[in-house]
Design a protein around this motif. Structure first.
Motif, PDB file in Angstrom:
ATOM      1  N   GLY A   1       0.814  -1.214   0.000  1.00 15.16           N
ATOM      2  CA  GLY A   1       0.000   0.000   0.000  1.00 15.16           C
ATOM      3  C   GLY A   1       0.844   1.260   0.000  1.00 15.16           C
ATOM      4  O   GLY A   1       2.084   1.209  -0.081  1.00 15.16           O
ATOM      5  N   ILE A   2       0.160   2.375   0.064  1.00 21.03           N
ATOM      6  CA  ILE A   2       0.817   3.685   0.049  1.00 21.03           C
ATOM      7  C   ILE A   2       1.097   4.120   1.489  1.00 21.03           C
ATOM      8  O   ILE A   2       0.224   4.040   2.350  1.00 21.03           O
ATOM      9  N   ILE A   3       2.313   4.564   1.719  1.00 21.25           N
ATOM     10  CA  ILE A   3       2.662   5.061   3.052  1.00 21.25           C
ATOM     11  C   ILE A   3       1.995   6.419   3.260  1.00 21.25           C
ATOM     12  O   ILE A   3       2.258   7.374   2.529  1.00 21.25           O
ATOM     13  N   LEU A   4       1.124   6.485   4.255  1.00 21.49           N
ATOM     14  CA  LEU A   4       0.446   7.744   4.568  1.00 21.49           C
ATOM     15  C   LEU A   4       1.166   8.504   5.677  1.00 21.49           C
ATOM     16  O   LEU A   4       1.229   9.736   5.656  1.00 21.49           O
ATOM     17  N   GLN A   5       1.689   7.769   6.638  1.00 22.21           N
ATOM     18  CA  GLN A   5       2.378   8.404   7.764  1.00 22.21           C
ATOM     19  C   GLN A   5       3.566   7.537   8.167  1.00 22.21           C
ATOM     20  O   GLN A   5       3.469   6.305   8.173  1.00 22.21           O
ATOM     21  N   GLU A   6       4.657   8.213   8.498  1.00 24.02           N
ATOM     22  CA  GLU A   6       5.829   7.504   9.013  1.00 24.02           C
ATOM     23  C   GLU A   6       6.161   8.037  10.394  1.00 24.02           C
ATOM     24  O   GLU A   6       6.300   9.251  10.578  1.00 24.02           O
ATOM     25  N   PHE A   7       6.267   7.141  11.345  1.00 22.01           N
ATOM     26  CA  PHE A   7       6.687   7.486  12.691  1.00 22.01           C
ATOM     27  C   PHE A   7       8.015   6.784  12.969  1.00 22.01           C
ATOM     28  O   PHE A   7       8.549   6.084  12.104  1.00 22.01           O
ATOM     29  N   LYS A   8       8.517   6.980  14.152  1.00 18.64           N
ATOM     30  CA  LYS A   8       9.826   6.404  14.481  1.00 18.64           C
ATOM     31  C   LYS A   8       9.812   4.882  14.391  1.00 18.64           C
ATOM     32  O   LYS A   8      10.762   4.269  13.903  1.00 18.64           O
ATOM     33  N   HIS A   9       8.724   4.264  14.830  1.00 20.18           N
ATOM     34  CA  HIS A   9       8.690   2.803  14.910  1.00 20.18           C
ATOM     35  C   HIS A   9       7.717   2.135  13.948  1.00 20.18           C
ATOM     36  O   HIS A   9       7.748   0.917  13.809  1.00 20.18           O
ATOM     37  N   VAL A  10       6.845   2.892  13.308  1.00 20.05           N
ATOM     38  CA  VAL A  10       5.827   2.267  12.448  1.00 20.05           C
ATOM     39  C   VAL A  10       5.598   3.064  11.160  1.00 20.05           C
ATOM     40  O   VAL A  10       5.901   4.255  11.078  1.00 20.05           O
ATOM     41  N   PHE A  11       5.045   2.343  10.171  1.00 22.79           N
ATOM     42  CA  PHE A  11       4.486   2.952   8.966  1.00 22.79           C
ATOM     43  C   PHE A  11       2.977   2.778   9.030  1.00 22.79           C
ATOM     44  O   PHE A  11       2.482   1.723   9.426  1.00 22.79           O
ATOM     45  N   LYS A  12       2.225   3.809   8.624  1.00 19.91           N
ATOM     46  CA  LYS A  12       0.793   3.654   8.425  1.00 19.91           C
ATOM     47  C   LYS A  12       0.565   3.560   6.925  1.00 19.91           C
ATOM     48  O   LYS A  12       0.905   4.487   6.175  1.00 19.91           O
ATOM     49  N   ILE A  13      -0.009   2.442   6.486  1.00 19.05           N
ATOM     50  CA  ILE A  13      -0.137   2.131   5.061  1.00 19.05           C
ATOM     51  C   ILE A  13      -1.606   1.921   4.712  1.00 19.05           C
ATOM     52  O   ILE A  13      -2.336   1.219   5.426  1.00 19.05           O
ATOM     53  N   ILE A  14      -2.035   2.535   3.590  1.00 21.08           N
ATOM     54  CA  ILE A  14      -3.395   2.316   3.088  1.00 21.08           C
ATOM     55  C   ILE A  14      -3.319   1.306   1.944  1.00 21.08           C
ATOM     56  O   ILE A  14      -2.556   1.486   0.992  1.00 21.08           O
ATOM     57  N   THR A  15      -4.072   0.224   2.028  1.00 26.43           N
ATOM     58  CA  THR A  15      -4.020  -0.820   1.006  1.00 26.43           C
ATOM     59  C   THR A  15      -5.073  -0.565  -0.077  1.00 26.43           C
ATOM     60  O   THR A  15      -5.948   0.287   0.063  1.00 26.43           O
ATOM     61  N   LYS A  16      -5.006  -1.363  -1.145  1.00 29.08           N
ATOM     62  CA  LYS A  16      -5.974  -1.226  -2.236  1.00 29.08           C
ATOM     63  C   LYS A  16      -7.385  -1.592  -1.777  1.00 29.08           C
ATOM     64  O   LYS A  16      -8.367  -1.194  -2.407  1.00 29.08           O
ATOM     65  N   GLU A  17      -7.465  -2.335  -0.696  1.00 35.93           N
ATOM     66  CA  GLU A  17      -8.776  -2.704  -0.143  1.00 35.93           C
ATOM     67  C   GLU A  17      -9.315  -1.632   0.794  1.00 35.93           C
ATOM     68  O   GLU A  17     -10.292  -1.873   1.522  1.00 35.93           O
ATOM     69  N   ASP A  18      -8.681  -0.456   0.784  1.00 39.90           N
ATOM     70  CA  ASP A  18      -9.080   0.689   1.618  1.00 39.90           C
ATOM     71  C   ASP A  18      -9.000   0.370   3.111  1.00 39.90           C
ATOM     72  O   ASP A  18      -9.820   0.811   3.915  1.00 39.90           O
ATOM     73  N   LYS A  19      -7.990  -0.397   3.474  1.00 38.51           N
ATOM     74  CA  LYS A  19      -7.761  -0.709   4.882  1.00 38.51           C
ATOM     75  C   LYS A  19      -6.467  -0.039   5.348  1.00 38.51           C
ATOM     76  O   LYS A  19      -5.441  -0.134   4.669  1.00 38.51           O
TER      77      LYS A  19
END
Length: 201
Positions: free
Chosen positions: A136-154
């Motif tokens: 998926g597309i990286i929406l937010q990057e923090f020190k320890h995690v990536f927040k990713i939106i997948t094609k299934e809108d999750k």
């Protein structure tokens, strides 16, 4: 001397005395004798006021206000595709054009310091099998995690630790070892990375 002249002299003497309180009478008389008068100004000392620094929100306050939360109605893959297109152009400009003869280690070095918001990544290896295959597309990057939106809108929260991410652009595939990537995006630009062929999870 005429009486008016004496009054003028007395007035001037008194005026100079008020205007230049630090000057002695002899000096004032000497100035009057030479007919050259320079008025001095003694400004009052201004007390400097300390500037108050504007304090921003603390990390706890930001969490309580949910400033970085993405609303459920905004968690759609299609919304962020234009961001991905912008990211691709940003990387091409950063690498001065991704040409076939471009050295892979040069691209890898640029990507390690680049802003990854908008990049499409895939978890290719993980100590937790449930993360493998998440794309998926990286929406937010923090020190320890990536927040990713997948094609299934999750919206997926994927930890960097113990995960390997792949990133493909114009035929170039780059791998990000999350365990060596535990930094905020703003800190990575100043860090010197050592490029290694293989790194254990």
């Amino acid at each position: 001397q005429p009486q008016g002249s004496e009054k003028a002299k007395t007035f001037v003497h008194a005026f100079l005395k008020r205007s230049m309180p630090k000057m002695k009478d002899e000096a004032i008389q000497d100035m009057l004798t030479r007919k050259a008068v320079v008025l001095e100004h003694y400004p009052k000392k201004k007390t400097k006021q300390k500037r108050r620094k504007t304090k921003g929100f603390t990390a706890k306050q930001r969490r309580e206000l949910r400033l970085f939360d993405i609303e459920p109605e905004q968690q759609r893959y299609a919304i962020f595709l234009p961001l991905h297109e912008l990211w691709k152009q940003y990387i091409r400009d950063l690498c001065h054009g991704l040409k076939p003869d471009t050295q892979p280690h040069m691209i890898q070095g640029k990507l390690l310091k680049a802003d990854l918001h908008g990049a499409i990544v895939t978890v290719t290896k993980s100590k937790c099998p449930s993360y493998v295959g998440i794309t998926g597309i990286i929406l937010q990057e923090f020190k320890h995690v990536f927040k990713i939106i997948t094609k299934e809108d999750k919206l997926k929260v994927v930890p960097k630790l113990n995960n390997v991410f792949s990133l493909e652009l114009d035929g170039f595939i780059s791998y990000i070892y999350g365990s060596k990537f535990l930094l905020r995006a703003s800190e990575r630009s100043a860090k010197k990375f050592k490029l290694k062929g293989t790194i254990d999870l």
